[in-house]
Scaffold this motif. Sequence first.
Motif, short mmCIF file in Angstrom:
data_model
loop_
_atom_site.label_atom_id
_atom_site.label_comp_id
_atom_site.label_asym_id
_atom_site.label_seq_id
_atom_site.Cartn_x
_atom_site.Cartn_y
_atom_site.Cartn_z
N PRO A 66 -11.84 48.74 -67.42
CA PRO A 66 -13.19 48.21 -67.29
C PRO A 66 -14.12 49.23 -66.60
N SER A 67 -15.37 48.98 -66.79
CA SER A 67 -16.37 49.85 -66.16
C SER A 67 -16.19 49.86 -64.65
N GLY A 68 -16.26 51.03 -64.08
CA GLY A 68 -16.14 51.14 -62.63
C GLY A 68 -14.71 51.23 -62.15
N SER A 69 -13.75 51.31 -63.07
CA SER A 69 -12.36 51.30 -62.63
C SER A 69 -11.88 52.67 -62.17
N GLY A 70 -12.68 53.68 -62.36
CA GLY A 70 -12.33 55.00 -61.82
C GLY A 70 -11.90 56.01 -62.87
N LYS A 71 -12.10 55.70 -64.13
CA LYS A 71 -11.65 56.60 -65.20
C LYS A 71 -12.33 57.97 -65.11
N SER A 72 -13.65 57.92 -65.05
CA SER A 72 -14.37 59.20 -65.02
C SER A 72 -14.02 59.99 -63.76
N THR A 73 -13.87 59.26 -62.67
CA THR A 73 -13.55 59.94 -61.42
C THR A 73 -12.23 60.69 -61.56
N LEU A 74 -11.25 60.02 -62.15
CA LEU A 74 -9.95 60.66 -62.34
C LEU A 74 -10.08 61.89 -63.25
N THR A 221 -12.02 55.90 -73.05
CA THR A 221 -12.78 55.10 -74.01
C THR A 221 -12.83 53.65 -73.55
N HIS A 222 -13.83 52.94 -74.06
CA HIS A 222 -13.89 51.50 -73.86
C HIS A 222 -13.34 50.79 -75.07
N ASN A 223 -13.05 51.56 -76.09
CA ASN A 223 -12.68 50.99 -77.36
C ASN A 223 -11.17 50.96 -77.49
N1 ATP Z 1 -21.74 59.30 -56.60
C1 ATP Z 1 -21.29 58.07 -56.39
N2 ATP Z 1 -21.67 57.39 -55.29
C2 ATP Z 1 -21.20 56.16 -55.04
N3 ATP Z 1 -20.35 55.53 -55.82
C3 ATP Z 1 -19.91 56.14 -56.93
C4 ATP Z 1 -20.38 57.44 -57.28
N4 ATP Z 1 -19.76 57.82 -58.43
C5 ATP Z 1 -19.00 56.77 -58.80
N5 ATP Z 1 -19.10 55.80 -57.90
C6 ATP Z 1 -18.37 54.51 -57.94
O1 ATP Z 1 -17.00 54.77 -58.16
C7 ATP Z 1 -16.48 53.80 -59.01
C8 ATP Z 1 -15.75 54.47 -60.17
O2 ATP Z 1 -16.68 55.16 -60.93
P1 ATP Z 1 -16.32 55.84 -62.32
O3 ATP Z 1 -17.49 56.57 -62.79
O4 ATP Z 1 -15.07 56.62 -62.16
O5 ATP Z 1 -16.08 54.58 -63.23
P2 ATP Z 1 -15.65 54.50 -64.77
O6 ATP Z 1 -14.34 53.90 -64.81
O7 ATP Z 1 -15.83 55.84 -65.39
O8 ATP Z 1 -16.77 53.52 -65.30
P3 ATP Z 1 -17.52 53.52 -66.71
O9 ATP Z 1 -16.58 53.03 -67.72
O10 ATP Z 1 -18.65 52.61 -66.50
O11 ATP Z 1 -17.95 54.93 -66.98
C9 ATP Z 1 -17.63 52.93 -59.47
O12 ATP Z 1 -17.55 51.71 -58.72
C10 ATP Z 1 -18.84 53.68 -59.10
O13 ATP Z 1 -19.86 52.82 -58.71
#
Ligand code: ATP
Lengths: 258, 786
Positions: A66-74, A221-223
Amino acid sequence: MLRRMPNTTATDAAPQAGGSGNTDAPAVFVARGLCKSYGSGDATVHALRDLDLDILQGEFVVLLGPSGSGKSTLLNILGGLDAPTSGRAAWRDHELTGADEAALTAYRRDHVGFVFQFYNLIPSLTARENVELVAEIARDPMRPEEALALVGLSHRLDHFPGQLSGGEQQRVAVARAIVKRPDALLCDEPTGALDVETGKLVLSAIARANRDVGATTVVITHNAAIAGMADRVLRMGGGRIVAIEPNARRLAPEELVW
Amino acid sequence: MSVLDRKLLRDIRALRGQVVTIALLIGAGVAVLVMSVSSFLSLRGAQQAFYAESHFAEAYAEVERAPRTLLARIAEIPGVALAEGRVTGEARVDWPGAEVPVAGRVLSLPVGGEQPALNRLRLLAGRLPEPTRHDEAVIHAAFAEARGVRPGDEIAVILNGRRERFRITGIAHSPEFVFTSRPGNPLPDDRGFVVLWANEDAVARAFDMQGAFDQVVLTLAPGASEPAVIAELDRLLLPWGGRGAYGRRDQPSHRFLEDELAEQRTLAVTVPLVFFGIAAFLLNVVLGRMVEAQREQVAALKALGYPSFPIALHYAKFVAMICLLGSALGVAAGAWMGAGMLGNYRPFFRFPELPYLLPAWLPLLAAAASFAVALLGVLAALRRILRLPAAEGLRPARPAAFGGRVLGGVGRRLGARAKIPLRGLLGRPLRTLLTVLGIALAVPMVVLGLFWWDAMDSMVELQFDRIERGDAFVALTDPRPSRAVREMARLPGVLAAEGQRIVPVRLRAAQRSRLLALTGLPEGAALRVPRDVDLRPVPIPRHGIALSRRLAERLGVREGDTVQVEVLEGARRVHDLPVAALVEDIIGFTALMEIGALNRLMREDDLVSHVALRVDPLAAEALWQRLAERPRVAATNVKAVWLRVFDEVIAGLVLTSAVTLTGFGVIIAVGVVYNSARVALQERGWEMASLRVLGFTRREVSRILLAELALAVLVAVPLGLVLAQWFVGLILGARDNESFDVPAVISTATFATAALVVLGAALASALVVRRRIDRLDLIAALKARD
Ligand SMILES: Nc1ncnc2c1ncn2[C@@H]1O[C@H](COP(=O)(O)OP(=O)(O)OP(=O)(O)O)[C@@H](O)[C@H]1O
Ligand SMILES: [Mg+2]
């Protein structure tokens, strides 16, 4: 330069997330106890919580969640764009955590190909030139035309991004990512802005790069339908990997049902 | 506070680097305007106040010796309001320890111990002489200040060859001596020139002028015709040895002051105009680009349904804030610099008061003007954006066919990296042109500051190395037979001596006429070498007259034309003489003849009135003393002293303008380069971050972004040098100053300095932007375009 990790070899470091159908391959990405948090006190956001992960050489991994689960961060940490708050991440024998800016830049330059949701092409350069741009700084690149042929764009070499459709632009981005014959291909929602058919074209370009170049590939992906293409599907939730689903057989992009 | 207002404050904070540099740009334009206009008005104000208070005479006439009874007839000339006669003479002051003899004038005060009716003195200290005392005098403030003279002091004065002692009773300013200099010198020499006022009896006795006068000063009745009065005055004085009457226009102090005021007025108009024009242009470019960089925001606001007016108002407020800041800085700096400029004038112009005046309308005008040009720049950019369909605006500005073909065959051979800056420049030619022009305009600013040094150097070189080749110039009390020259040549320390005959004349050509000194030079003179436009020596014509090119222009005559020469001394005949040659001069106006021809013209023998000397430097000091003691020597002008005074007086003036204009040049260069780079970063930060993600190093990315500016700077600097030459010509062309001609000479060093200053400013701004590139947020670039 990245520090060499003293005693991590791929085989002894795959307790949780290792082991797909291709278990003999060594793990190239290794993460241990990764944490990433933003802010402090009550407002702290934990993007990654104590995450462990191994990704094997040549593997095609899809990250769902799901959105916000940390995928992009990883993905950003694995790509050397971001640093974890604690824990370690390594690519082969290169320690990514704690490496300086120059070392990370060199790492991205030499080993990683990126594809992003918003293409991030240079508007003042043609398709060929956008690819050439990266080829210019790569060690052993293919010819830009070759990379564009791989994504099926041989006929649009001299068009500017503004003259290309979204899907075409994204395929240019894929060509740009693979022209350097990267060891790792990291894609963050590469089809996020595209329709089904175009999405498939882009995915097959990525799959082909994975196969022909042998790049270890991670696609966010979300898909869920795309998951069928993967060797393994990693499901994320709340900053952790909550499930690992190996696919017995990888589907070709054309076989995917959206 | 509305949301837009909050955005305004946040924008100003976020763009503070740009806000400050643009404000400085405005400030510089405002400062120049305020400085030059206020110093002009202050000088003008002091002049008018002093002239009114002291009843400054409107016409003058010098005569050899006229009986006092004639004054009644002069007062009856129709159109004359008040006339006053007086006795004047050369005075030499025996000042102990003076390196060169002090020259001076003495003027009579009316009988009865009263102030004169015209040209009254403004006493700073002390009093007028007692009516009965012959040994009391008032001294002019310039010399008194320079030499520390106080009431009660005694000074020794040589009048008409006789040594007299005067006790100083007062220190005064006079409207006739607002500007004082040794006769023939265009610069004040307070330590070397003195003016004294003593009772009429005392002065008349010294010059054997009892019951007579040699100068009349007068004012005109309202509506009177000055030429008519002057003609009548000339007619009345002719039998008594009249030397020509003249209006206030030709009074030396007034003429010099007017010249300077005219020059100030020209500069007060041209320089701010040039500067303001440049600033306005830059403002337009920079603000336009800034607004353009916000096009997506504007389009989004519009898409959200915001009407255009509040959006326009929002940006108007933004500009108003910048202008307010800039104008405040500019007015403060301009007032400070204006007061400083006025300070530079104090040694030139002796007014009892020279207060700094800053009328309230001036800052308001400057601020309003800057706001108007700034708003124009912004609104033009804004209109372009508001006119766009919302969807178009939301897409990043991106010309469809990015000048792909512009690079043509050459493009093929360049790397992709080199194409980014080239396409950036060529893809938007108009904007590139504006940026290049903006940077180029910084160069003339620096040149305008520095070139005065070159001009002064070349002025001094021309006048004192090439034309005046002697070391000293001696004025005799009256014309002497030429053996006086041979006598002087025998004095110890004199290496060469050449006699000259200088007589006052009036030159006429058609309707134009001028009073000036006609100089007779011996053939083959080596101590005074007239030169033509190419600075080649011009032989002194045996027949006819040689005129300075500038004078000929003013009289409207050319080589071969005829001028009428009315000699205002001796037999005072009128002759028509051909203009035999044109010569160059820098200071004053030159008219030359062969000395024998001049003496024949006057039906006189072989006479000299001045002697030019070449002097052995080791024996110079002793020679000046010896000359001071000779009874027939009225004054000795020493070139070295003159040059020292020149350096002292001019250096301050030139330094001030050099420093300010160089500073402005830097402001312009930084303003344009920094803002261009910042806007480029704003527009392309996303691209650059993407490149960083792809593995480009900070250095490589900075190079790509800054290469565009570097190319612009490299084109701009040579263009700026050309513009500089043009601007200097423009400003000097607008000058109309008879006292000095400023040659449009710009040295290589000045050009090089200006180029380096601009390059340095560009480099510094580039480094600041480079630091921002280093801190680009890579991850943000991946999320979306901001
Ligand atoms: N620069 C930032 N400052 C504060 N919080 C952040 C920042 N970047 C990301 N976050 C938070 O970290 C969490 C994970 O973000 P991330 O971008 O990894 O999500 P995601 O899984 O890629 O979501 P999406 O599918 O919407 O892209 C989210 O709750 C987001 O709000
Ligand atoms: Mg994401």
